[in-house]
Design an enzyme around this catalytic site. Structure first.
Site, PDB file in Angstrom:
ATOM      1  N   HIS A 136       0.853  -1.428   0.028  1.00 49.45           N
ATOM      2  CA  HIS A 136       0.079  -0.195  -0.088  1.00 49.45           C
ATOM      3  C   HIS A 136       0.847   1.258   0.095  1.00 49.45           C
ATOM      4  O   HIS A 136       0.651   2.352   0.783  1.00 49.45           O
ATOM      5  CB  HIS A 136      -1.032   0.119   1.301  1.00 49.45           C
ATOM      6  CG  HIS A 136      -2.036  -0.948   1.306  1.00 49.45           C
ATOM      7  ND1 HIS A 136      -2.570  -1.627   0.005  1.00 49.45           N
ATOM      8  CD2 HIS A 136      -2.677  -1.867   2.065  1.00 49.45           C
ATOM      9  CE1 HIS A 136      -3.511  -2.545  -0.084  1.00 49.45           C
ATOM     10  NE2 HIS A 136      -3.497  -2.373   1.581  1.00 49.45           N
ATOM     11  N   HIS A 150      -9.792   1.565   0.561  1.00 52.65           N
ATOM     12  CA  HIS A 150      -9.865   0.276   1.424  1.00 52.65           C
ATOM     13  C   HIS A 150     -10.916   0.447   2.442  1.00 52.65           C
ATOM     14  O   HIS A 150     -10.769  -0.021   3.744  1.00 52.65           O
ATOM     15  CB  HIS A 150      -8.627   0.259   2.048  1.00 52.65           C
ATOM     16  CG  HIS A 150      -7.953  -1.025   2.439  1.00 52.65           C
ATOM     17  ND1 HIS A 150      -8.832  -1.746   3.314  1.00 52.65           N
ATOM     18  CD2 HIS A 150      -6.622  -1.653   2.121  1.00 52.65           C
ATOM     19  CE1 HIS A 150      -7.948  -2.940   3.355  1.00 52.65           C
ATOM     20  NE2 HIS A 150      -6.784  -2.879   2.795  1.00 52.65           N
ATOM     21  N   GLU A 190     -11.616  -4.027  -2.849  1.00 53.17           N
ATOM     22  CA  GLU A 190     -10.672  -3.420  -3.179  1.00 53.17           C
ATOM     23  C   GLU A 190     -10.446  -3.379  -4.655  1.00 53.17           C
ATOM     24  O   GLU A 190      -9.904  -4.336  -5.271  1.00 53.17           O
ATOM     25  CB  GLU A 190      -9.497  -3.364  -2.593  1.00 53.17           C
ATOM     26  CG  GLU A 190      -9.376  -3.406  -0.986  1.00 53.17           C
ATOM     27  CD  GLU A 190      -8.191  -3.849  -0.198  1.00 53.17           C
ATOM     28  OE1 GLU A 190      -7.130  -3.391  -0.581  1.00 53.17           O
ATOM     29  OE2 GLU A 190      -8.507  -4.706   0.356  1.00 53.17           O
TER      30      GLU A 190
END
Length: 358
Positions: A115, A186, A323
């Site tokens: 991420h 997210h 996601e």
């Protein structure tokens, strides 16, 4: 906004803070049906989302914190944030682009980059512009070399709460140097209401006949695998908890579902990717996207230690994520849809979370 609260009971004041010299705030979007979406510009994160259940009660369906203090002190679990510069994982924190090896990405998830690194887009203060009661635009410029990624990347994420009880998220980005980009939201959902004990009973369908099997560090091997005949199959409806504890290697590796599905979109650019329904509230979530993949994550690593909204603690499998994104480790997998963005090009992506009653 002193002492004012949102429809979901959040205090605006508790989101007023200064982080690295920049001001954070809470913003609320509403529609004519009584729905409310709240967003904090720290991480461009969704904080709450009120939608009606089958009885007309307004239910908050996303996990999150109720103050900047809890966000900053309890450890960021990516609740509702925008992940970037590269959402999901890049193996060993390295990739090669145009003959240049970039190997300074943070190793922050086992042996891999996750991420965007130690301080991804989720821990940045975005510039926010509330365009109207239903639209919020957030902007962030990621500097060349930030978290090891090349190029000055200018990003705009726009949230819009529509009258159809849908949240439309558009992503746009440009760069001055060849780079890689993968952006997603997210949000952790529980369609029975935040803080409820499980999502095992939620009925899920994913429009995908193939998924990406991974190694034990969640990096895809490379080739797609059919879901048919496996507990990974959601091409027909199944409850999330129906097969989650089966002794299947992929579920063992992820402690549940944490996998990217390759969407069956045919020649459609923007298409239905998934649908999930709570039998308790009747709330149904449909996800539409322009992205090629969708990551199903069943909050396997939440441990109940971080306090959330209204004093509630979030345990494993009390929420799920869908996601929308490009595939994990795409910079090292040339057979995957490309995540490369070059000067003069525009990155554009769109995802919609639509809420109805079933």
């Amino acid at each position: 906004m002193n002492n004012k609260t949102t429809l979901s009971g959040l205090s605006y004041d508790k989101f007023n803070a200064t982080v690295e010299g920049k001001t954070t705030r809470l913003y609320a979007l509403t529609n004519a049906n009584g729905c409310e979406l709240t967003i904090c510009n720290y991480g461009a994160r969704i904080i709450s989302l009120l939608v009606p259940d089958r009885n007309g009660n307004m239910i908050d369906v996303v996990t999150g914190h109720d103050s900047m203090e809890t966000i900053l002190t309890t450890g960021d679990t990516y609740f509702g944030v925008i992940c970037g510069r590269y959402a999901n994982r890049i193996a060993r924190g390295r990739f090669e682009l145009d003959g240049v090896v970039y190997d300074q990405l943070a190793i922050n998830n086992g042996p891999n980059n996750l991420h965007g690194g130690i301080k991804g887009f989720n821990e940045r203060v975005w510039e926010a512009e509330q365009i109207d009661n239903q639209t919020l635009a957030l902007r962030y410029t990621s500097a060349d070399g930030e978290e090891g990624f090349p190029g000055n990347l200018s990003v705009t994420v726009t949230y819009r709460l529509n009258e159809e009880n849908s949240v439309d998220i558009t992503y746009k980005a440009t760069t001055d140097k060849a780079t890689v980009v993968n952006l997603t939201n997210h949000a952790f959902f529980n369609l029975s209401g935040v803080g409820e004990t499980t999502v095992d009973d939620h009925i899920l369908t994913i429009k995908a006949s193939h998924y990406l099997p991974t190694d034990e560090t969640a990096i895809p091997y490379g080739e797609l695998a059919p879901v048919a005949g496996t507990p990974m199959a959601f091409d027909t409806p199944h409850t999330i908890g129906e097969r989650i504890n089966e002794p299947f290697e992929q579920l063992i590796f992820g402690h549940g579902y944490d996998h990217c599905y390759a969407l069956d979109k045919g020649d459609k650019v923007y298409a239905l990717a998934a649908e999930c329904i709570s039998p308790r509230t009747g709330i149904a979530l449909e996800v539409f996207t322009t992205e090629p993949g969708i990551q199903l994550y069943t909050a396997n690593w939440l441990d109940g230690k971080n306090i959330g909204k209204h004093g509630k603690y979030y345990n494993a499998r009390t929420s799920f994520c869908l996601e929308t994104q490009h595939y994990p480790d795409s910079p090292n997998k040339p057979q995957y849809p490309t995540t490369v963005l070059r000067p003069g090009e525009k990155f554009e992506s769109r995802t919609t979370f639509k809420f109805t009653i079933k």
